[in-house]
Design a protein around this motif. Structure first.
Motif, short mmCIF file in Angstrom:
data_model
loop_
_atom_site.label_atom_id
_atom_site.label_comp_id
_atom_site.label_asym_id
_atom_site.label_seq_id
_atom_site.Cartn_x
_atom_site.Cartn_y
_atom_site.Cartn_z
N GLY A 70 -7.04 -1.60 0.46
CA GLY A 70 -6.88 -3.07 0.64
C GLY A 70 -8.20 -3.71 0.39
N ALA A 71 -9.23 -3.25 1.33
CA ALA A 71 -10.55 -3.71 1.13
C ALA A 71 -11.24 -3.31 -0.27
CB ALA A 71 -11.31 -3.23 2.34
N LEU A 72 -10.77 -2.39 -0.86
CA LEU A 72 -11.35 -1.98 -2.15
C LEU A 72 -10.85 -2.99 -3.19
CD1 LEU A 72 -11.26 1.74 -2.18
CD2 LEU A 72 -13.14 0.45 -1.87
N LEU A 73 -9.54 -3.34 -3.16
CA LEU A 73 -8.80 -4.35 -4.09
C LEU A 73 -9.31 -5.51 -3.86
CD1 LEU A 73 -5.15 -3.55 -3.36
CD2 LEU A 73 -6.02 -2.99 -5.37
N ASP A 126 -12.56 -6.21 -3.92
CA ASP A 126 -14.01 -5.82 -4.28
C ASP A 126 -13.99 -6.20 -5.86
OD1 ASP A 126 -16.69 -5.55 -4.57
OD2 ASP A 126 -16.67 -3.24 -4.03
N ARG A 127 -14.80 -7.08 -6.22
CA ARG A 127 -14.92 -7.42 -7.59
C ARG A 127 -16.16 -7.19 -8.38
NH1 ARG A 127 -10.45 -6.82 -7.21
NH2 ARG A 127 -8.79 -8.07 -7.87
N GLY A 128 -17.24 -6.66 -7.39
CA GLY A 128 -18.32 -6.62 -7.85
C GLY A 128 -18.77 -5.25 -8.74
N GLU A 129 -20.03 -5.56 -9.40
CA GLU A 129 -20.49 -4.56 -10.36
C GLU A 129 -20.93 -3.24 -9.54
OE1 GLU A 129 -24.07 -3.67 -13.44
OE2 GLU A 129 -23.83 -5.48 -12.44
N GLY A 130 -20.40 -2.22 -9.90
CA GLY A 130 -20.54 -0.70 -9.36
C GLY A 130 -19.47 -0.39 -8.16
N ARG A 131 -18.48 -1.01 -8.30
CA ARG A 131 -17.44 -0.90 -7.47
C ARG A 131 -16.60 0.29 -7.26
NH1 ARG A 131 -11.95 -2.55 -8.81
NH2 ARG A 131 -11.65 -2.87 -11.04
N VAL A 132 -15.85 0.63 -6.43
CA VAL A 132 -15.05 1.77 -6.54
C VAL A 132 -14.01 1.72 -7.50
CG1 VAL A 132 -13.46 3.41 -5.24
CG2 VAL A 132 -15.64 2.72 -4.28
N THR A 133 -13.99 2.66 -8.51
CA THR A 133 -12.85 2.70 -9.42
C THR A 133 -11.80 3.81 -9.23
OG1 THR A 133 -14.34 3.74 -11.10
CG2 THR A 133 -14.34 1.42 -11.36
N ARG A 134 -12.10 4.74 -8.71
CA ARG A 134 -11.30 5.96 -8.48
C ARG A 134 -11.30 6.32 -7.02
NH1 ARG A 134 -7.05 8.16 -10.65
NH2 ARG A 134 -8.00 7.45 -12.49
N VAL A 135 -10.14 6.48 -6.52
CA VAL A 135 -9.92 6.92 -5.09
C VAL A 135 -9.21 8.14 -5.22
CG1 VAL A 135 -8.89 6.51 -3.13
CG2 VAL A 135 -9.85 4.63 -4.13
N VAL A 136 -9.80 9.30 -4.39
CA VAL A 136 -8.92 10.47 -4.35
C VAL A 136 -8.54 10.65 -3.11
CG1 VAL A 136 -9.05 13.04 -5.04
CG2 VAL A 136 -10.30 11.46 -6.40
N LEU A 137 -7.13 10.80 -2.80
CA LEU A 137 -6.70 11.18 -1.51
C LEU A 137 -6.48 12.70 -1.33
CD1 LEU A 137 -3.79 8.55 -1.49
CD2 LEU A 137 -6.14 8.27 -0.58
N TYR A 138 -7.18 13.29 -0.21
CA TYR A 138 -6.96 14.71 -0.01
C TYR A 138 -6.50 14.71 1.29
CZ TYR A 138 -7.85 19.21 2.26
OH TYR A 138 -7.69 20.44 2.85
N ASP A 139 -5.45 15.70 1.40
CA ASP A 139 -4.59 15.75 2.69
C ASP A 139 -3.90 17.38 2.56
OD1 ASP A 139 -3.85 13.82 5.24
OD2 ASP A 139 -2.86 15.71 5.12
N GLY A 140 -3.64 18.06 3.67
CA GLY A 140 -2.92 19.17 3.71
C GLY A 140 -1.64 18.96 3.82
N ASP A 141 -1.08 17.84 4.10
CA ASP A 141 0.36 17.58 3.98
C ASP A 141 0.79 17.01 2.91
OD1 ASP A 141 3.04 16.56 4.47
OD2 ASP A 141 2.29 16.32 6.86
N PRO A 142 1.64 17.49 2.11
CA PRO A 142 1.65 16.66 0.71
C PRO A 142 2.90 15.62 0.83
CG PRO A 142 2.15 19.26 0.49
CD PRO A 142 1.66 18.82 1.98
N ALA A 143 3.76 15.65 1.96
CA ALA A 143 4.73 14.80 2.33
C ALA A 143 3.95 13.36 2.72
CB ALA A 143 5.57 15.05 3.52
#
Length: 445
Positions: A18-21, A23-40
């Motif tokens: 929600g915080a990333l959404l 953010d409109r500045g230059e150099g913002r986060v454009t890709r989020v990768v979620l890592y977890d051992g629990d697929p569900a």
């Protein structure tokens, strides 16, 4: 920029997104990768994020994976928010501690030690992998116990791992609010360890406004920490403690209140989140709405036992909206864009506090920019606070030794040295109790 979230199936991940959404500045986060051992869990949180992103045509893309190496490659920032043993582990931490008549809170006392003993080896392994696969990435650690885990990871990542917590920020904002000051312009003189720190001054335009607060009983009674600790005790300290110091200053009352609570905090969250994750498995369930209602209940009941003990009442509406995600975003922006900022963070001490060595991770205001976070010089702590900080840091060091060497003796020493565990015999029983319920502690058997 690519942000990797370790523990990407965790309940509070939508706060970060929600915080990333916003953010409109230059150099913002454009890709989020979620890592977890629990697929569900990953699937559930991915659904929440997809609903959050609706209406944002340029929302950061989200991918999920159970492959750590795949997640880390190409990372610019890595956000660590893992919970080793899950909330079932937290509930067991409480149960074992309360059976011995000591505190079972997840970051303080016996419960915090048990959590640290099973978390540090996992965090250490993650840090080694980041150093190998993403050596230029900055790691932002929110995994609890945050100071301890940050120190463990710093042995492999140096100053490229920075710990964050929302407690000091929230405390500073509450103090500024009751004083009628702008939190963005106030300098907060805060120092200590994670969940063990004190606000000793709040300066606006060079003037310290904290004495005015301490002298006014009505102002002290108008915010959470004032009600929690009481005006008389705060005036005696000449400072405003982090809320977690209530476990130290009013330990007997806190232990009694927590032991009498059914279910315990950990068990409550375990059951609450189980209902959430089970519920969003159904395709027809509005995932974001379910998450919002669950989060609201979680925040409203935060430290409820302590507030009840002190007669502090309900939390203020302004304190129900989280905060650590804002600290994380401000930290990433400051580093990625060289937007100079001052933030209260968990970093290596250097020469900041003379009572601790250079490698000890402390929680203090830091000047942040493209080169990372650098602690700002602070005045020494008074004797009573120095003693407590040094005692708890000694406990953390025994945890690190136990995790590194598998030493049962070091683990017992960690429990026995903690100010809230009053017996070597109890320390031994605590370790035996935790070994019986936590497979992740088998390395100490």
């Amino acid at each position: 920029m690519r942000l990797v979230i370790l523990g990407g199936g965790g309940f509070r991940v939508p706060l970060v997104y929600g915080a990333l959404l916003g953010d409109r500045g230059e150099g913002r986060v454009t890709r989020v990768v979620l890592y977890d051992g629990d697929p569900a869990r990953l699937s559930a949180i991915t659904r929440v994020l997809a609903e959050q992103a609706a209406g944002f045509p340029d929302a950061p893309g989200v991918t999920a994976t159970t492959d750590l190496d795949e997640a880390l490659r190409g990372a610019d920032f890595v956000f660590s928010a893992i919970r080793v043993g899950g909330l079932e582990g937290r509930a067991e931490d409480e149960r074992v501690a309360f059976a011995e008549g000591v505190l079972g809170q997840e970051t303080v006392g016996a419960g915090g030690i048990a959590y640290g003993l099973r978390t540090v080896p996992v965090a250490d392994a993650f840090a080694r992998r980041v150093a190998l696969l993403a050596p230029d990435a900055w790691v932002i650690n929110f995994t609890n116990p945050a100071g301890l885990v940050t120190e463990a990871m710093s042995r492999h990542l140096g100053d490229r791992v920075i710990g964050i917590c929302d407690s000091p920020v929230g405390l500073g904002r509450r103090i500024a609010r009751v004083l009628g000051a702008d939190p963005e312009r106030a300098w907060i003189d805060y120092v200590g360890l994670n969940h063990l720190g004190w606000v000793r001054g709040l300066r606006v335009d060079g003037r310290d406004e904290l004495p005015r607060l301490l002298a006014d009983p009505d102002l002290l009674g108008s915010f959470e920490e004032g009600r929690l600790f009481g005006a008389e005790w705060l005036r005696s300290l000449g400072a405003i403690p982090n809320e977690y110091l209530h476990y130290y200053y009013f330990n007997r009352e806190a232990v009694r209140a927590h032991r009498e609570t059914d279910p315990t905090r950990g068990a409550f969250l375990r059951d609450q989140q189980a209902r959430f994750y089970d519920g969003v498995r159904s395709p027809g369930t509005p995932a974001l709405a379910a998450w919002d209602s669950t989060r609201a209940e979680r925040e409203a009941t935060y430290m409820a036992e302590n507030r009840e003990t002190a007669g502090a009442g309900e939390r203020e509406p302004e304190d129900l909206s989280g905060g650590y995600e804002k600290v994380a975003l401000a930290l990433m922006r400051a580093i990625a864009r060289d937007e100079r900022a001052t933030l209260i963070l968990n970093v290596r001490n250097g020469a900041t506090l003379s009572a601790l060595d250079a490698e000890a991770v402390i929680e203090v205001p830091c000047a942040v920019g493209a080169s990372g976070a650098h602690p700002v010089s602070v005045d020494p702590l008074p004797g009573h606070a120095t003693g407590l900080v040094c005692a708890v840091k000694a406990v953390e060091r025994e945890i690190l030794t136990a995790a590194r060497t598998g030493s049962r003796a070091a683990a017992v020493k960690a429990f026995a040295l903690h100010p809230l565990v009053d017996s070597v015999t109890v320390a031994r029983r605590l370790l035996d109790g935790y070994l019986a319920v936590h497979p992740g502690l088998a390395y100490l058997a």
